[in-house]
Write a protein that holds these residues in place. Structure first.
Motif, PDB file in Angstrom:
ATOM      1  N   ASP A 115       0.836  -1.153  -0.030  1.00 32.57           N
ATOM      2  CA  ASP A 115       0.403   0.007  -0.302  1.00 32.57           C
ATOM      3  C   ASP A 115       0.778   0.915  -0.243  1.00 32.57           C
ATOM      4  O   ASP A 115       2.025   1.461   0.290  1.00 32.57           O
ATOM      5  CB  ASP A 115      -1.305  -0.033   1.438  1.00 32.57           C
ATOM      6  N   VAL A 116       0.741   2.311  -0.407  1.00 35.92           N
ATOM      7  CA  VAL A 116       0.623   3.556  -0.148  1.00 35.92           C
ATOM      8  C   VAL A 116       0.712   4.293   1.466  1.00 35.92           C
ATOM      9  O   VAL A 116      -0.520   4.222   1.027  1.00 35.92           O
ATOM     10  CB  VAL A 116       0.069   4.948  -1.708  1.00 35.92           C
ATOM     11  N   ARG A 117       2.282   4.826   0.824  1.00 42.13           N
ATOM     12  CA  ARG A 117       2.207   5.259   2.853  1.00 42.13           C
ATOM     13  C   ARG A 117       1.772   6.370   2.593  1.00 42.13           C
ATOM     14  O   ARG A 117       0.918   7.911   3.344  1.00 42.13           O
ATOM     15  CB  ARG A 117       3.404   4.887   3.609  1.00 42.13           C
ATOM     16  N   ARG A 118       2.452   7.416   1.819  1.00 46.89           N
ATOM     17  CA  ARG A 118       2.309   8.863   1.018  1.00 46.89           C
ATOM     18  C   ARG A 118       2.512   9.518  -0.517  1.00 46.89           C
ATOM     19  O   ARG A 118       3.563   8.401  -0.789  1.00 46.89           O
ATOM     20  CB  ARG A 118       3.268   9.201   1.855  1.00 46.89           C
ATOM     21  N   VAL A 119       1.898  10.169  -0.403  1.00 47.96           N
ATOM     22  CA  VAL A 119       2.389  10.772  -1.815  1.00 47.96           C
ATOM     23  C   VAL A 119       3.480  12.003  -1.676  1.00 47.96           C
ATOM     24  O   VAL A 119       3.140  13.002  -1.274  1.00 47.96           O
ATOM     25  CB  VAL A 119       1.129  11.085  -2.573  1.00 47.96           C
ATOM     26  N   ALA A 120       4.301  11.158  -1.881  1.00 50.84           N
ATOM     27  CA  ALA A 120       5.993  12.339  -1.672  1.00 50.84           C
ATOM     28  C   ALA A 120       6.024  12.828  -2.176  1.00 50.84           C
ATOM     29  O   ALA A 120       6.708  14.334  -2.044  1.00 50.84           O
ATOM     30  CB  ALA A 120       6.880  11.292  -1.274  1.00 50.84           C
ATOM     31  N   ALA A 121       5.677  13.193  -3.267  1.00 46.99           N
ATOM     32  CA  ALA A 121       5.646  14.342  -4.667  1.00 46.99           C
ATOM     33  C   ALA A 121       4.653  13.791  -5.860  1.00 46.99           C
ATOM     34  O   ALA A 121       4.324  13.016  -6.078  1.00 46.99           O
ATOM     35  CB  ALA A 121       6.762  14.569  -4.912  1.00 46.99           C
ATOM     36  N   ALA A 122       4.543  15.489  -5.966  1.00 45.06           N
ATOM     37  CA  ALA A 122       3.480  15.365  -7.603  1.00 45.06           C
ATOM     38  C   ALA A 122       3.852  15.807  -8.447  1.00 45.06           C
ATOM     39  O   ALA A 122       4.156  17.503  -7.759  1.00 45.06           O
ATOM     40  CB  ALA A 122       1.767  15.418  -7.345  1.00 45.06           C
ATOM     41  N   ALA A 123       3.752  15.856  -9.600  1.00 46.89           N
ATOM     42  CA  ALA A 123       4.468  17.227 -10.848  1.00 46.89           C
ATOM     43  C   ALA A 123       3.599  16.854 -12.535  1.00 46.89           C
ATOM     44  O   ALA A 123       3.128  16.292 -12.257  1.00 46.89           O
ATOM     45  CB  ALA A 123       5.728  17.530 -10.549  1.00 46.89           C
TER      46      ALA A 123
END
Length: 295
Positions: A187-195
């Motif tokens: 599972d994804v714990r965090r969306v660390a970055a998005a651009a």
């Protein structure tokens, strides 16, 4: 199992109706659409009834397959579940977490089975690869590129889709990438970055609960010569790539129908049930929040 089709657009015509009509364990029992004339035309081509009233169809079947925009799908999934119908749904499950959660809760309360059709998860070659990699420990990072030319090419029947125009690659092909990465990296714990990239292109960096990270490049505006999908994993076991599949959407949907029948018969949830569809929606919504500066 008697199953009805909700939807009459290109995806219903190209994939859902053929798959339902050819499936040995499903009895294709009727079509409902938001345009009555289109529903009649599609139904007539398969020799099944067209329904003007969706509730009448729900009362006549054991299950429904939904080939409609996600916002419409979410509401109808709730309605169908409350009518006691098993659910064969498309991705994304919904465009908001609240709508997706409502569909999941309705299915759980009604005790109906659900399967969300993530194409790659129902193609034999890619399904086997995902299963194999999920059993391997020590993955360090993953990279997924899902680049389409929907908005830059010519002739696609989906190019004018209002929800795709509004939500772009994140919501259209993002679910495909997540459906491959989540069962392998966790599972994804965090969306660390998005651009943002060119056009509707989106780049994401995800932090997974198992300690691995992944990067995603998603687009519907790639040059046609650059379009394609690729997933690469790197870890203690080395490097591996998602194999290409020769399976058509119709054959993959047939396997999704098999999965729905099995879930309904056994009461055991499929890995791609509505709950998984909701988790994908939650991750996409989180990414959207990062892109808009909300996180």
């Amino acid at each position: 199992m008697r199953i009805g089709l909700l939807g009459t657009g290109p995806w219903a015509q190209m994939a859902y109706a053929p798959a339902l009509s050819r499936h040995g364990g499903l009895d294709f029992a009727g079509v409902w659409g938001r345009r009555a004339a289109a529903a009649k035309e599609l139904a007539d081509s398969y020799g099944v009834p067209a329904y003007d009233d969706v509730d009448a169809l729900l009362a006549d079947v054991d299950a429904v397959a939904v080939a409609l925009p996600p916002a419409v799908q979410a509401d109808l999934a709730v309605r169908a579940a409350r009518a006691g119908c098993h659910l064969l749904l498309d991705k994304p499950l919904a465009l908001t977490v609240a709508e997706g959660r409502a569909a999941v809760e309705a299915a759980e309360e009604a005790g109906v089975a659900s399967v969300v059709f993530f194409t790659t998860r129902f193609q034999p070659e890619t399904e086997a690869w995902i299963t194999e990699q999920a059993s391997v420990e020590g993955w360090f990072t993953g990279r997924a590129q899902w680049l389409g030319a929907l908005f830059s090419g010519e002739g696609s029947p989906f190019a004018a889709s209002p929800w795709r125009r509004e939500k772009g690659a994140l919501w259209d092909v993002g679910p495909h990438a997540l459906s491959v990465l989540l069962p392998v990296l966790g599972d994804v714990r965090r969306v660390a970055a998005a651009a943002q990239g060119p056009g509707d292109t989106v780049h994401l960096v995800l932090d997974h609960v198992g300690g691995a990270s992944s990067t995603l490049a998603l687009s519907l505006t790639a040059p046609p010569a650059a379009a394609g999908a690729a997933v690469e994993l790197r870890g203690a076991a080395g490097v591996t790539q998602l194999p290409e599949s020769t399976a058509s959407a119709v054959s993959a949907l047939t396997r999704a129908g098999d999965a729905l029948l099995a879930a309904a018969r056994t009461g055991q949830a499929h890995a791609c049930d509505a709950g998984f569809g909701l988790r994908v929606t939650e991750i996409l919504a989180a990414a959207e929040g990062v892109l808009s500066g909300g996180a």
